[in-house]
Design a protein around this motif. Structure first.
Motif, PDB file in Angstrom:
ATOM      1  N   ALA A 184       0.870  -1.173   0.000  1.00  0.00           N
ATOM      2  CA  ALA A 184       0.000   0.000   0.000  1.00  0.00           C
ATOM      3  C   ALA A 184       0.904   1.219   0.000  1.00  0.00           C
ATOM      4  N   THR A 187      -1.195   5.975   0.308  1.00  0.00           N
ATOM      5  CA  THR A 187      -2.645   6.049   0.360  1.00  0.00           C
ATOM      6  C   THR A 187      -3.068   6.326   1.788  1.00  0.00           C
ATOM      7  N   SER A 189      -5.664   5.330   3.187  1.00  0.00           N
ATOM      8  CA  SER A 189      -6.371   4.156   3.711  1.00  0.00           C
ATOM      9  C   SER A 189      -7.686   4.539   4.380  1.00  0.00           C
ATOM     10  N   GLN A 192     -13.170   3.495   1.071  1.00  0.00           N
ATOM     11  CA  GLN A 192     -13.540   2.129   0.724  1.00  0.00           C
ATOM     12  C   GLN A 192     -13.844   2.063  -0.776  1.00  0.00           C
ATOM     13  N   ALA A 195      -9.638   0.711   1.223  1.00  0.00           N
ATOM     14  CA  ALA A 195      -9.170   0.710   2.608  1.00  0.00           C
ATOM     15  C   ALA A 195      -9.194  -0.690   3.225  1.00  0.00           C
ATOM     16  N   SER A 196      -9.969  -1.590   2.643  1.00  0.00           N
ATOM     17  CA  SER A 196     -10.067  -2.959   3.169  1.00  0.00           C
ATOM     18  C   SER A 196      -9.137  -3.938   2.463  1.00  0.00           C
ATOM     19  N   TYR A 198      -5.897  -4.246   2.381  1.00  0.00           N
ATOM     20  CA  TYR A 198      -4.782  -4.799   3.151  1.00  0.00           C
ATOM     21  C   TYR A 198      -5.251  -5.965   4.001  1.00  0.00           C
ATOM     22  N   THR A 208       2.217  -7.948   4.044  1.00  0.00           N
ATOM     23  CA  THR A 208       1.685  -6.618   3.765  1.00  0.00           C
ATOM     24  C   THR A 208       2.715  -5.549   4.121  1.00  0.00           C
ATOM     25  N   GLU A 210       3.407  -1.231   4.040  1.00  0.00           N
ATOM     26  CA  GLU A 210       2.948   0.136   3.823  1.00  0.00           C
ATOM     27  C   GLU A 210       4.146   1.035   3.549  1.00  0.00           C
ATOM     28  N   ASN A 212       4.547   5.093   3.188  1.00  0.00           N
ATOM     29  CA  ASN A 212       3.814   6.345   3.307  1.00  0.00           C
ATOM     30  C   ASN A 212       4.660   7.385   4.033  1.00  0.00           C
ATOM     31  N   THR A 216      -0.449   5.888   9.108  1.00  0.00           N
ATOM     32  CA  THR A 216      -1.865   5.937   8.749  1.00  0.00           C
ATOM     33  C   THR A 216      -2.641   5.019   9.695  1.00  0.00           C
ATOM     34  N   ILE A 218      -3.763   2.215   9.224  1.00  0.00           N
ATOM     35  CA  ILE A 218      -3.457   0.787   9.057  1.00  0.00           C
ATOM     36  C   ILE A 218      -2.000   0.450   9.381  1.00  0.00           C
TER      37      ILE A 218
END
Length: 243
Positions: A184, A187, A189, A192, A195-196, A198, A208, A210, A212, A216, A218
């Motif tokens: 990801a 973003t 996050s 929708q 956002a789901s 991940y 997974t 991230e 960024n 965030t 998540i």
């Protein structure tokens, strides 16, 4: 962070099927506003108030003025190092999909081809009545008309309150279910269904990651969270990445 970066590089090198999700933040260094920060307005209008079917029905000239401004502002934008790194990742990974929430077209200009533009593209226009649709990079008149039926054209993007393009969500979910690495990138996050994604990846056993500028909602749920500019981190990840 250096240790985590090397671990993510190792994970990517061993990946058999990689899915990347990108958000508006990846284009910030290309001069594209996110519309969520303090500069996220146009003539004192919120984009959420203009990017709507009811707004277009009520004031199509205003909505087209907004979208023509967005199109013209993008003509000076170029893909940055993050866009280019993801295009390189695609070339090095046989099973790869880039899912973007962006409509600016910069991923395609960077060379990405295995790409799903979830929300359409500013460079696509389509008729409000017939099936005419096309990609058009030329300057458009204030109220462009369909060359086939003469009715008003509209931007080829998914507006607030509209469903995604048919089949897009199904394909995205299917590819995420089969992935072993999910990234990801830049973003928020918040929106929708992206956002789901991940959680869907985690539920199916994917690693997974991230990437960024800042944490965030998540971040704490990801296996790896690399915080910094994607234009710095992604080229680092690609350095020496085996095919």
């Amino acid at each position: 962070m250096l240790g985590e970066l090397e671990m993510v590089k190792a994970v990517l090198s061993g990946s058999r099927r990689t899915v990347v999700l990108t958000g508006a933040g990846i284009s910030v260094e290309s001069g594209v506003p996110t519309f969520r920060g303090r500069d996220g307005s146009w003539k004192n209008y919120r984009p959420e108030d203009l990017a709507r079917p009811d707004a277009f029905e009520a004031r199509p000239e205003l909505v087209w003025e907004f979208y023509n401004w967005r199109r013209e502002s993008l003509r000076e934008s170029e893909p940055n190092a993050a866009h280019l790194a993801l295009a390189e990742m695609e070339r090095k990974k046989n099973n790869f999909l880039l899912i973007t929430q962006n409509v600016d077209g910069l991923h395609c200009r960077a060379g990405s081809r295995k790409i799903m533009e979830m929300h359409g593209s500013l460079w696509q226009i389509k008729c409000t009545k017939c099936t005419h649709a096309r990609e058009d990079f030329s300057p458009l008149p204030p109220m462009p008309e369909c060359p086939v039926c003469g009715h008003l054209l509209r931007p080829g993007v998914v507006w607030f309150g509209e469903p995604l393009i048919p089949g897009v969500l199904r394909v995205a979910i299917d590819e995420i279910n089969k992935s072993d690495v999910f990234l990801a990138v830049e973003t928020s996050s918040l929106a929708q269904p992206a956002a789901s994604f991940y959680q869907l990846a985690k539920d199916h056993g994917a690693v997974t990651v991230e990437i960024n500028r800042e944490p965030t909602p998540i971040s704490g749920f990801m296996d790896f969270a690399l915080h910094g500019k994607a234009s710095d981190i992604l080229p680092e990840l690609m350095a020496g990445l085996s095919e």
